[in-house]
Write an enzyme that holds these catalytic residues in place. Sequence first.
Site, short mmCIF file in Angstrom:
data_model
loop_
_atom_site.label_atom_id
_atom_site.label_comp_id
_atom_site.label_asym_id
_atom_site.label_seq_id
_atom_site.Cartn_x
_atom_site.Cartn_y
_atom_site.Cartn_z
N ARG A 1 16.74 -54.43 5.25
CA ARG A 1 16.35 -53.10 5.68
C ARG A 1 14.84 -52.93 5.54
NH1 ARG A 1 19.50 -49.79 0.96
NH2 ARG A 1 20.99 -51.46 1.27
N ARG B 1 4.59 -53.53 -1.15
CA ARG B 1 3.76 -52.32 -1.26
C ARG B 1 3.15 -52.17 -2.65
NH1 ARG B 1 7.62 -47.75 0.87
NH2 ARG B 1 5.94 -46.45 0.02
N ASP C 1 12.00 -49.56 5.01
CA ASP C 1 11.98 -48.15 4.64
C ASP C 1 11.41 -47.25 5.74
OD1 ASP C 1 13.15 -48.44 2.18
OD2 ASP C 1 11.27 -48.52 1.05
N TYR D 1 5.29 -60.63 5.60
CA TYR D 1 4.90 -59.23 5.76
C TYR D 1 3.39 -59.15 5.94
CZ TYR D 1 9.42 -57.29 4.23
OH TYR D 1 10.74 -56.93 4.12
#
Lengths: 247, 247
Positions: free
Chosen positions: A51, A198, A53, A111
């Site tokens: 998933r 993050r 966010d 990422y």
Amino acid sequence: MKRLKATIAYDGSGFVGYQIQPNARTVQLEIMKVLETMHKGRVVQVVASGRTDAKVHATGQVIHFDSEFSIPISGWLKALNVLLPEDIRVHSIEEVDASFHARYHTTGKIYRYKWDRSGIISPFTRNFMVHVKPSLDVEAMRDAAQALIGTHDFSSFCAANTAVVDKVRTIRRLDFEEHGNELHMVIEGTGFLYNMVRIIAGTLAEVGLGKRQADELEKIVAVIDRDAAGITAPAHGLYLESVMYGS
Amino acid sequence: MKRLKATIAYDGSGFVGYQIQPNARTVQLEIMKVLETMHKGRVVQVVASGRTDAKVHATGQVIHFDSEFSIPISGWLKALNVLLPEDIRVHSIEEVDASFHARYHTTGKIYRYKWDRSGIISPFTRNFMVHVKPSLDVEAMRDAAQALIGTHDFSSFCAANTAVVDKVRTIRRLDFEEHGNELHMVIEGTGFLYNMVRIIAGTLAEVGLGKRQADELEKIVAVIDRDAAGITAPAHGLYLESVMYGS
């Protein structure tokens, strides 16, 4: 029945996240609605590599689903892109072995985190990059990042409320790229804990801003404590760039 | 009282246009609301170089307004950017002579029109570029554009319902720039009729797609008839890039 693997991109701005949840616009639901229409009302399950966010973007998310249709691949690509909303695009699609699984078979992910170092952020990139001071010390960030590369227990870089027990992960690559005013952090690993990219971005940005020293990172990893690391950087700077399968 | 000239950028996606209209979100109203707050409820009129339509962007729109405040320029820049919504940014501000007028004193404008020639448009640029076939013939578009450069009656390239009588305008420059998959048309002129840039973009794109011949353009200009030209290209590809004052 055929199993299809698709690589998709989405602008996370208009979604509460990838995964279906009640009364909310999600990427998974939009794709499932289109597949249900194509399959005359039959529900087609969609499985993603993982998933993402709310507000998080993807340029190379991978999904799989099964269909009995025997339409050519180019037909699939066209039909999905015609039927999907414009903030989700299918970039490629291929038939794969029925044993392929988009989530269970991942062997790595990349990422990208984007900052904008302009004096005044552009109104055109406000949902796609995070504004930081132009004076950010990128060399200090590169130095600090070295302590994260390799295999470590990343508990300090994982949202505290996570159920996952094994927090050992491997970061294969952690680079910074400068494109004019844009600063990108590109991180490749075997897998990532919840909010891990993050929190890494937030902590390294604090190093860049002089709020932390580059040599603190080793200690932050060692203490295995989320409170030791920096802030969780905002979601809208993050992109799932690619998902790897196989060796 | 001081007259201030500001250069602003805005993402047109969330506005029904620059100019105030009832019950709608406009760039002018957002700026006037902020100035009214700063001036303790006093209405401060804002004058722009010209209006832009719904979905049309600006990277270099110019406005002026008057204020009795004697705060430094850097204070103005900071205050406006803190108070304005993120889809409007003030890039620069300066005090000008009280006789300066953002609309009446323009001596030229530059617009940019952006197309995306990717096979599949990115979800990140869908509000900022217009998708066209990758096979677009840019050389034919360059050839066709030659007939538009210079001083002409541009009635054929003006929305039919315009009240303006004198439709003679001068195009000083009309270039095409290729940046990877992006194709930009950059057009500089003394002034532009309503929809003129979008009708030029639409007509030249038809040349690029082989729907029209490059040598038709001279005739289209000559017949002074909106129906002779091509479609009005979509608003979201258009950017007001800069406004010139003085010689």
